[in-house]
Every structure is written in C-alpha cells, then in structure tokens.
Motif scaffolding. Structure first.
Motif, short mmCIF file in Angstrom:
data_model
loop_
_atom_site.label_atom_id
_atom_site.label_comp_id
_atom_site.label_asym_id
_atom_site.label_seq_id
_atom_site.Cartn_x
_atom_site.Cartn_y
_atom_site.Cartn_z
N GLY A 178 10.38 3.90 -1.43
CA GLY A 178 11.22 2.78 -1.83
C GLY A 178 10.53 1.43 -1.79
N LEU A 179 9.22 1.41 -1.50
CA LEU A 179 8.51 0.13 -1.49
C LEU A 179 8.62 -0.58 -2.84
N ASP A 180 8.79 -1.87 -2.79
CA ASP A 180 8.91 -2.68 -4.00
C ASP A 180 7.73 -2.38 -4.94
N PRO A 181 8.00 -1.89 -6.15
CA PRO A 181 6.90 -1.52 -7.06
C PRO A 181 6.01 -2.69 -7.46
N GLU A 184 2.36 -3.08 -6.09
CA GLU A 184 1.20 -2.37 -6.63
C GLU A 184 0.34 -3.27 -7.49
N HIS A 185 0.88 -4.39 -7.93
CA HIS A 185 0.17 -5.24 -8.89
C HIS A 185 -0.16 -6.61 -8.32
N ILE A 186 -0.14 -6.74 -7.01
CA ILE A 186 -0.36 -8.04 -6.38
C ILE A 186 -1.57 -7.98 -5.46
N ARG A 187 -2.33 -9.06 -5.43
CA ARG A 187 -3.47 -9.15 -4.51
C ARG A 187 -3.02 -9.88 -3.25
N ILE A 188 -3.35 -9.31 -2.11
CA ILE A 188 -2.96 -9.90 -0.84
C ILE A 188 -4.21 -10.20 -0.03
N HIS A 189 -4.32 -11.44 0.41
CA HIS A 189 -5.43 -11.88 1.25
C HIS A 189 -4.87 -12.21 2.63
N VAL A 190 -5.49 -11.67 3.65
CA VAL A 190 -5.07 -11.91 5.02
C VAL A 190 -6.06 -12.86 5.68
N ALA A 191 -5.55 -13.94 6.26
CA ALA A 191 -6.38 -14.91 6.95
C ALA A 191 -6.08 -14.84 8.45
N SER A 192 -7.08 -14.44 9.22
CA SER A 192 -6.86 -14.28 10.66
C SER A 192 -8.17 -14.40 11.41
N ASP A 193 -8.12 -15.02 12.59
CA ASP A 193 -9.29 -15.10 13.44
C ASP A 193 -9.32 -13.99 14.48
N VAL A 194 -8.25 -13.18 14.53
CA VAL A 194 -8.16 -12.12 15.53
C VAL A 194 -8.98 -10.91 15.07
N THR A 195 -9.87 -10.43 15.94
CA THR A 195 -10.70 -9.27 15.62
C THR A 195 -10.25 -8.02 16.36
N VAL A 258 -3.07 -4.13 5.56
CA VAL A 258 -4.25 -3.48 4.98
C VAL A 258 -3.96 -2.02 4.62
N GLU A 259 -3.37 -1.27 5.55
CA GLU A 259 -3.18 0.17 5.34
C GLU A 259 -2.16 0.47 4.24
N PHE A 260 -1.03 -0.21 4.28
CA PHE A 260 0.05 0.12 3.35
C PHE A 260 0.02 -0.70 2.07
N LEU A 261 -0.44 -1.96 2.16
CA LEU A 261 -0.37 -2.84 0.99
C LEU A 261 -1.73 -3.17 0.40
N GLY A 262 -2.80 -2.62 0.97
CA GLY A 262 -4.12 -2.80 0.40
C GLY A 262 -4.67 -4.20 0.50
#
Length: 375
Positions: A178-181, A184-195, A258-262
């Motif tokens: 049921g994830l919003d389709p 699949e067509h969007i780029r996601i950038h994650v900004a984080s200093d946590v390692t 990262v895992e689910f939304l790439g």
C-alpha cells in the motif's frame, strides 16, 4: 573582489540569512565594490529548511500533522517550485522539543508526522526531497513514517501494531503493497551527521535513547524491537543493512528511508552544500566567510564551517570562520584549510548581551577583518 558569505545560523541570535546580511554589511562598509555572494548554510539540523529556502528563493509550506505522541500540530517545510524540491526537517513533526520533558515517552513516540509531511510534499508536486535528520523524539525505526505513507506493520494476531518503537517487538510482517506509488519516482536525499548503526552498543537505542528519556530497561526494549524490525525487514525486502553507517539516525528513521524508500545518505553539510550550489558559488571567489555560534575541536566532525572549508579547498577560496565563541581547541581547524578564526564577541561579554547583539558584532568583526585584507 568576490567574497562568498556562507554561514550557518548563530543559534538563538540570528538565522543563517541574517548572518549573511550582517557579514555583507561589514564587507561593503570597507570594500564598497566587493562582489558579495550570499549562500546561507546548514548541516541538516535545525535551520536547514530556512537556509535552503532562502538560498534557492523557495517558499514555506504548513501542513497539519501528528506530533510524536499523536497530537495534531502545524509543521512547516520548504518547497522550491522551480526544482520541485521539498526540504523537510524531521524534527518539525517528530522532534524532541515538541514534547515537554515530563511528557516524553520514547517507547511510543512515532515518526508518523514525518510521513505526513512527505505526503504533503508529494501532493504539492515534489519530485525530490531533502530530509534533515536530527533532534528526534522517536526510536521507531521509521515505522511511523512508513505507516503514514501506506505501509502496514502487523503483529502475529494479524492486527496493525500500535505506534512507537516498543510495539515493534511484536512485529510479524510488513506489508508494503500500500505504499504511495509516487515514492517510486522520487529522489530522496538524507542529510545527517549521525554515523551510528541501527543496532548494538553504538546504535540508535543505546546511544540516543537515553537522550530522549529512555531508562536502561527502555533501551533493552527498544533494542529488541529494532532487532525484530531488522529481521522482518530482511524477510520483506530480501535484504537489509542495519549496521550501515547512519542507519541509527533519528531513532532509526535513517534505516527506513534508505532500506524502504531508496534514499541516498550523505553528511548533512555536504548534502546542503550540494543542494544550494555552494561549490558553484565559490568559483572565482577570493574569500569565503563562514561561521556559527560556537566553534571548537568538534567542528571538524562535520559541522557547517568545516564542510564549507572542505568545499572551498576544491576552489582555492581562502576561508575565515567567524563565531560567537572560539574555543582554544578550535585551532585544529587551521590544519584543515581554514586561514583565520575570528571571535565576534569580546571575552567576558554576558551571554544575553552576546546573543542580543550578535548581528552588530558580526558586522563589526567582518569589517575589521576586511580592513586587514586591504591593509
């Protein structure tokens, strides 16, 4: 002479955009014909939305979402129409500061509101997201966010789990059909200093749980819950990387993105610098002025002034860091491409006065340094 002005906010004193204005006033007071290029900066935490919106001439958008405990609030994110880019600080919906200390409950706090912000951005037409991770009240591995986007986290009895990290101990399966389709067509950038990874002694629960009010017993519950999440995720997706650097950011939200939304994950200041075009702005610049409220040896761990200095090193611009407080150990920055550290506030100034007069102090310090340049 071209001078790029690329400060972060000076916390509780001025925003990054206000700091740019203060620096510009100081430069033009001494070098009236200088070409001043303002690039407000941030490192993925508080102030990221404002910095990117101001740098890229975007707009602020409000959406009604749920806070970490499921109460309705209005949260703000940024949108840049020309790039169809939305900029989200997860703390706007699921931040620790939204919950009074005596009401914090990390066991049931949820990132559902972050998912609602993402859905709002999709409704607005976003094709790219920049999500800053920091300041979270949550430790739910991003399950709440994914639930808001249409996933279902189900227990062995076949019913959806309650919100929050603790409930994930009882996770039996994840339904992503049921994830919003549009995701699949969007780029996601994650900004984080946590390692930090998702699990273990250096993971989300052990390191950051206590900062959100978790007791030692709570940490054990949350570690068990996220372990179960990683196990079921592996079954669902056929792969999982809970030990990936940054998977533990924002109570495991980094893992879910990262895992689910790439999503692609980078250090916060690098992601913001790329988004606002800092390196492009630095081309041909003689100097870059950056800074924030306080600098010390920890600044080299990915704070904005260090990130700006690293980018400047690729262009040849000389770097000056201005700060309300320059700790003695900040001298390590001089070994990393920084030419000068400038304290804008006189030693012994009361903190209330220093914060109140931050803009004037930054203008004065910038002008003084420019006199040194031309002198």
């Amino acid at each position: 002479m071209k001078i790029v002005l690329a400060p972060d906010s000076f916390k509780e004193s001025m925003s990054a955009t206000e700091a740019v204005a203060a620096m510009r006033a100081g430069v033009l007071e001494v070098i009236p014909d200088a070409e001043c290029v303002g690039v407000p900066m941030a490192d993925g935490g508080e102030g990221t939305v404002d910095a990117v919106v101001d740098a890229l001439h975007g707009q602020h958008v409000e959406a009604e979402v749920f806070d970490p405990l499921g109460r309705p609030i209005n949260a703000r994110y940024g949108y840049i129409p020309l790039r169809q880019l939305a900029v989200i600080e997860m703390a706007a919906a699921s931040g620790l500061e939204l919950i009074p200390p005596d009401q914090r409950d990390v066991l049931r706090a949820s990132t559902f509101g972050v998912g609602q912000l993402i859905r709002s951005a999709l409704d607005r037409g976003a094709e790219e997201l920049l999500i800053g991770l920091g300041g979270s009240a949550t430790n739910d591995g991003g399950a709440g966010m994914l639930t808001a986007l249409g996933a279902s986290f189900v227990g062995a009895d076949g019913t959806p789990l309650a919100p929050g990290g603790a409930a994930l101990r009882h996770l039996d399966r994840i339904d992503v059909s049921g994830l919003d389709p549009r995701l699949e067509h969007i780029r996601i950038h994650v900004a984080s200093d946590v390692t930090a990874p998702l699990l273990g002694s250096t993971g989300a629960s052990a390191v950051f749980g206590p900062q959100k009010g978790a007791t030692p017993a709570d940490v054990e519950i949350l570690e068990s819950a996220l372990t179960q999440l990683a196990t079921v995720t592996s079954t669902t997706l056929g792969k999982t990387s809970p030990q990936r650097r940054g998977a533990g950011a924002a109570g495991g939200l980094g893992f879910a993105l990262v895992e689910f939304l790439g999503a692609e994950s980078k250090p916060g200041v690098d992601e913001v610098a790329e988004t606002v075009g800092l390196e492009r702005a630095l081309r041909g610049a003689a100097w870059v002025f950056t800074g924030e409220g306080s600098v010390d040896a920890q600044t080299v761990m990915g704070k904005t002034p260090f990130g700006v200095a690293q980018t400047a090193g690729r262009t040849g611009a000389r770097v000056v860091i201005f700060a309300g407080r320059v700790a003695p150990d900040a001298s390590v920055l001089l070994e990393h491409g920084v030419e000068r550290l400038v304290a804008i506030t006189a030693e012994g100034t009361p903190i209330e006065q220093a914060l109140r007069e931050g803009a004037q102090s930054l203008t004065r310090a910038t002008a003084d340094f420019c006199r040194h340049i031309i002198g």
